[in-house]
Motif scaffolding. Structure first.
Motif, short mmCIF file in Angstrom:
data_model
loop_
_atom_site.label_atom_id
_atom_site.label_comp_id
_atom_site.label_asym_id
_atom_site.label_seq_id
_atom_site.Cartn_x
_atom_site.Cartn_y
_atom_site.Cartn_z
N LEU A 30 0.86 -1.18 0.00
CA LEU A 30 0.00 0.00 0.00
C LEU A 30 0.90 1.23 0.00
CD1 LEU A 30 -2.65 -0.91 2.75
CD2 LEU A 30 -3.01 -0.88 0.28
N ARG A 31 0.57 2.21 -0.83
CA ARG A 31 1.35 3.45 -0.90
C ARG A 31 0.44 4.60 -0.49
NH1 ARG A 31 6.02 3.56 -4.32
NH2 ARG A 31 6.72 1.44 -4.84
N LEU A 32 0.76 5.22 0.61
CA LEU A 32 -0.14 6.21 1.21
C LEU A 32 0.55 7.57 1.35
CD1 LEU A 32 -1.36 3.90 4.11
CD2 LEU A 32 -2.46 4.20 1.89
N LYS A 33 -0.20 8.62 1.07
CA LYS A 33 0.24 9.98 1.38
C LYS A 33 -0.40 10.35 2.72
CE LYS A 33 2.40 11.49 -2.48
NZ LYS A 33 3.69 12.21 -2.54
N ILE A 34 0.44 10.62 3.71
CA ILE A 34 -0.03 10.88 5.06
C ILE A 34 0.20 12.34 5.42
CG2 ILE A 34 0.18 10.24 7.49
CD1 ILE A 34 -0.93 8.02 5.69
N LYS A 35 -0.79 12.96 6.05
CA LYS A 35 -0.66 14.37 6.42
C LYS A 35 0.36 14.55 7.55
CE LYS A 35 -5.40 15.37 4.99
NZ LYS A 35 -6.77 15.73 5.42
N ASP A 36 0.31 13.68 8.55
CA ASP A 36 1.23 13.78 9.69
C ASP A 36 1.74 12.38 10.04
OD1 ASP A 36 2.67 14.34 11.95
OD2 ASP A 36 0.99 15.15 13.10
N GLU A 37 2.93 12.03 9.55
CA GLU A 37 3.48 10.70 9.77
C GLU A 37 3.93 10.48 11.22
OE1 GLU A 37 6.45 9.46 7.04
OE2 GLU A 37 5.22 9.78 5.24
N SER A 38 4.06 11.56 11.98
CA SER A 38 4.50 11.42 13.38
C SER A 38 3.45 10.71 14.23
CB SER A 38 4.82 12.80 13.97
OG SER A 38 3.64 13.59 14.05
N LEU A 39 2.23 10.64 13.73
CA LEU A 39 1.16 9.98 14.48
C LEU A 39 1.22 8.46 14.37
CD1 LEU A 39 -1.88 12.28 13.51
CD2 LEU A 39 -0.46 12.41 15.56
N ILE A 40 2.08 7.95 13.49
CA ILE A 40 2.10 6.52 13.20
C ILE A 40 3.19 5.82 13.99
CG2 ILE A 40 2.26 4.78 11.38
CD1 ILE A 40 1.54 6.98 9.38
N ASP A 41 2.84 4.72 14.65
CA ASP A 41 3.79 3.87 15.37
C ASP A 41 4.14 2.70 14.45
OD1 ASP A 41 5.14 2.05 16.95
OD2 ASP A 41 3.86 2.35 18.70
N ASP A 42 5.36 2.70 13.88
CA ASP A 42 5.76 1.67 12.93
C ASP A 42 5.70 0.28 13.52
OD1 ASP A 42 6.15 3.65 11.10
OD2 ASP A 42 8.34 3.59 11.14
N GLU A 43 6.15 0.13 14.78
CA GLU A 43 6.19 -1.20 15.41
C GLU A 43 4.79 -1.75 15.62
OE1 GLU A 43 8.93 -2.94 15.71
OE2 GLU A 43 9.91 -1.22 14.77
N ALA A 44 3.87 -0.86 16.01
CA ALA A 44 2.48 -1.30 16.18
C ALA A 44 1.87 -1.69 14.84
CB ALA A 44 1.66 -0.20 16.84
N MET A 45 2.24 -0.95 13.79
CA MET A 45 1.74 -1.26 12.45
C MET A 45 2.20 -2.65 12.01
SD MET A 45 -0.11 0.03 9.91
CE MET A 45 -0.05 1.82 10.02
N LYS A 46 3.46 -3.00 12.32
CA LYS A 46 4.01 -4.29 11.91
C LYS A 46 3.34 -5.47 12.60
CE LYS A 46 8.62 -2.39 10.96
NZ LYS A 46 10.03 -2.36 11.41
N GLU A 47 2.70 -5.20 13.74
CA GLU A 47 2.06 -6.28 14.50
C GLU A 47 0.69 -6.65 13.93
OE1 GLU A 47 3.41 -8.03 16.99
OE2 GLU A 47 5.25 -6.89 16.58
N ILE A 48 0.17 -5.83 13.02
CA ILE A 48 -1.16 -6.10 12.45
C ILE A 48 -1.07 -7.33 11.54
CG2 ILE A 48 -2.98 -5.19 10.94
CD1 ILE A 48 -2.18 -2.39 11.86
N PRO A 49 -1.99 -8.28 11.69
CA PRO A 49 -1.97 -9.48 10.83
C PRO A 49 -2.02 -9.09 9.35
CG PRO A 49 -3.51 -9.77 12.63
CD PRO A 49 -3.07 -8.34 12.69
N GLY A 50 -1.11 -9.67 8.57
CA GLY A 50 -1.06 -9.39 7.14
C GLY A 50 -0.01 -8.37 6.76
N VAL A 51 0.43 -7.55 7.73
CA VAL A 51 1.45 -6.54 7.45
C VAL A 51 2.83 -7.18 7.58
CG1 VAL A 51 2.49 -4.36 8.20
CG2 VAL A 51 0.00 -4.62 8.21
#
Length: 623
Positions: A30-51
């Protein structure tokens, strides 16, 4: 797999729909344009099933989902009103001319078979009466006439559909706009010539039958019209209000704005050419003959209709029809040259049929859209030869005494009542255009050779052929392209270098052609043509990803030869990439070859000890 649940969790980790500016996807992420990337926790994102992983790159937040990315993307976009990233806009900024040519050629490509059919029917309508097998007064002749005319008359409708798929417009709305432009009642009003207004705005009385550019412009505009109404119309009213307003506004623009643009351009061109012809006839005819393919493509040749439709012994046409003789035969000769020189059977067949259509019937659209515009250099050859022949047309003062589409069979239209000099000049123009174009095309156009190396115990034999059926080793993936071997961990993309997608190897290409690495099936051809998925007959699943971040090119500099679900043989051409142009555009051309079902094998061994790969060298073994 619960795609919806995964998409919801991803959106939550992104900070909600309000933090997502736009969304698209490539073959793995997925390729996303994000307004504020500081709101994203990369490690939490990686824990999502399928990611499988995440990357922050090139102003995008990229979420690696693997081969199933399309299903995740569909579930994701249902959760919010996300705009798709317009890769076309990026491409347009980089190379406007290349973008325009790509839009025309890619939209026209699916229409070529219909035009070939119509063109060959027109050939029959010329040949059969000549050999007395069909009377021009018969009902069969009349019916066959509209059989042959239909694919050309309704080109705008067919293009509306193909262009809608390219620009992401609702296909049936685009087709409806084309229907407005071709509606019998509108055609009758155009023929009547009386002033016409729509909501008080003047409607240009123009014929859009057989035109190409007006409908392509309209479908391109419709992507913005649809997007605008999609944003402002409340969800409860969107089902019926959005298509209503899109059709009304698009139809209005088509008849009031796009029409005048075409008419003014045509009238301006007509004025310039006629003025040039009075000052320097040889120059006007040379330019007109050279640029005739582009003039016909835009439909602006109808601006000259008053000059050539009245062609007769009393009022001969000395401009349009003589120029079309040089141009039409040049298109046919270019298509024939490609057919004779090509090794690809499909190219040979299309070139031969298109060449016959142009030379015999004067129907150049199959040659233009199926061959010359597609490969570019044949178009340049035809324009150069057509221009040279056109200069002779101007110098000799060639005249047409009847309105007929110029072709070899229609040469009698140049027979006059004052001797044989005019028809002799027409024959000279015809053969000069054919011979010069054929020679120029033969020199300029080059088809990539498919070289394969067949390895057997104790010997190596290189030959210009495709491997025969059954020669593909069920445990081997051969090199699909030529170039320098690059270990996968040295690829400048974490998705590949960390082997998230699987084991494999990469090649820094030295040749523009990519061929099948085994006997098998094409499982996926990505719309942007930069990646292709294959499955061997023995079950090896391979992803060939041409370059890094080349999805952003949106298909520019790529040409595919296969489609999804197509059976392939080892060594068969899959796609072609202009690596010089891709590199010049700022992209890394290293091409990973990944075994995406690595987990199904005990071991996947990549031949990293090789320094250089040639077509069909053993590249990867599976156990």
């Amino acid at each position: 797999m619960d795609y919806k649940k995964t998409a919801e969790e991803i959106l939550q980790q992104l900070g909600g729909a309000k933090n997502v500016q736009s969304a698209t996807h490539c073959v793995t992420r997925l390729r996303l344009k994000i307004k504020d990337e500081s709101l994203i926790d990369d490690e939490a994102m990686k824990e999502i099933p399928g990611v499988m992983g995440v990357m922050r790159k090139a102003g995008q937040y990229q979420i690696i989902m693997g081969n199933d990315v399309n299903n995740y993307y569909r579930a994701f976009v249902k959760l919010g009103n996300f705009d798709q990233v317009s890769e076309e806009k990026e491409t347009q900024k980089k190379n406007v001319l290349a973008f325009i040519v790509d839009v025309i050629s890619s939209s026209m490509a699916p229409v070529v078979p219909a035009m070939l059919a119509g063109g060959m029917i027109k050939v029959l309508l010329i040949v059969l009466p000549l050999i007395h097998l069909l009377s021009t007064e018969s009902q069969t002749y009349a019916v066959l006439t509209f059989f042959g005319d239909a694919p050309f008359y309704f080109i705008p409708i067919m293009l509306a559909y193909t262009a809608a798929q390219k620009f992401g417009v609702t296909p049936m709305l685009a087709v409806s706009v084309a229907g407005i432009m071709l509606h019998p009642d509108f055609t009758a009003l155009v023929a009547d010539g009386s002033p016409l207004a729509f909501f008080g705005l003047p409607v240009t009385l123009a014929s859009y039958a057989s035109s190409v550019i007006p409908i392509l412009i309209m479908v391109w505009l419709m992507q913005y019209i649809e997007n605008f109404f999609n944003k402002i119309i409340p969800a409860v009213m969107k089902t019926f209000m959005q298509p209503l307003l899109v059709l009304l506004v698009s139809g209005l623009i088509a008849l009031v704005v796009v029409g005048p643009l075409g008419i003014f351009a045509g009238e301006g061109l007509s004025t310039i050419v006629v003025w040039t012809q009075t000052k320097a006839g040889w120059l006007a005819l040379g330019l007109l003959s050279a640029f005739m393919p582009l003039i016909v493509m835009t439909g602006m040749h109808w601006a000259f209709a008053p000059l050539f439709l009245i062609a007769s012994p009393a009022t001969p046409d000395v401009l349009m029809l003589p120029a079309m003789l040089a141009a039409n035969l040049a298109q046919g000769a270019a298509a024939l040259a490609v057919s004779f020189k090509a090794k690809n059977p499909n190219t040979k067949q299309i070139g031969l049929a298109a060449g016959i259509s142009a030379l015999v019937a004067g129907v150049t659209e199959p040659a233009l859209y199926g061959i010359t515009l597609k490969y570019k250099t044949p178009l340049y050859a035809a324009m150069i030869a057509g221009g040279i022949s056109g200069i002779y047309v101007g110098i000799s003062g060639l005249e047409s005494y009847a309105f007929a589409v110029p072709s070899l069979v229609a040469l009698p239209q140049f027979i006059g009542s004052t001797g044989n000099s005019n028809i002799i000049n027409a024959i000279i123009v015809a053969f000069a255009s054919i011979i010069l174009t054929f020679i120029f095309t033969w020199i300029l156009w080059k088809e990539e050779p498919v070289k394969t190396k067949i390895n057997t115990i104790g010997e190596t034999d290189t030959q210009d052929t495709t491997l025969p059926s059954g020669s593909s080793d069920p445990k081997k993936v051969s090199a699909p392209l030529q170039g320098k071997i690059v270990p996968l961990d040295q690829v400048n993309d974490a998705v590949f270098s960390t082997k998230m997608m699987g084991e494999g190897i990469a090649i820094l290409p030295e040749n523009d052609l990519i061929v099948a690495p085994f006997d098998g099936t094409v499982t996926a051809v990505f719309p942007t043509k930069h990646a292709i998925g294959l499955t061997s007959d023995s079950g090896i699943e391979v992803l060939i990803h041409v370059g890094i971040d080349t999805v952003e090119l949106n298909g520019l500099h790529f040409e595919t030869f296969v489609t999804a679900d197509q059976k392939i043989k080892q060594g068969e051409p899959l796609l072609k990439a202009d690596f010089a142009a891709i590199k010049a555009a700022g992209y890394d051309t290293v091409t990973p070859i990944i075994i995406t079902n690595t987990d199904q094998y005990i071991e996947v061994v990549a031949k990293e000890d090789l320094e250089q790969a040639d077509f069909q060298d053993a590249l990867i073994y599976v156990v």
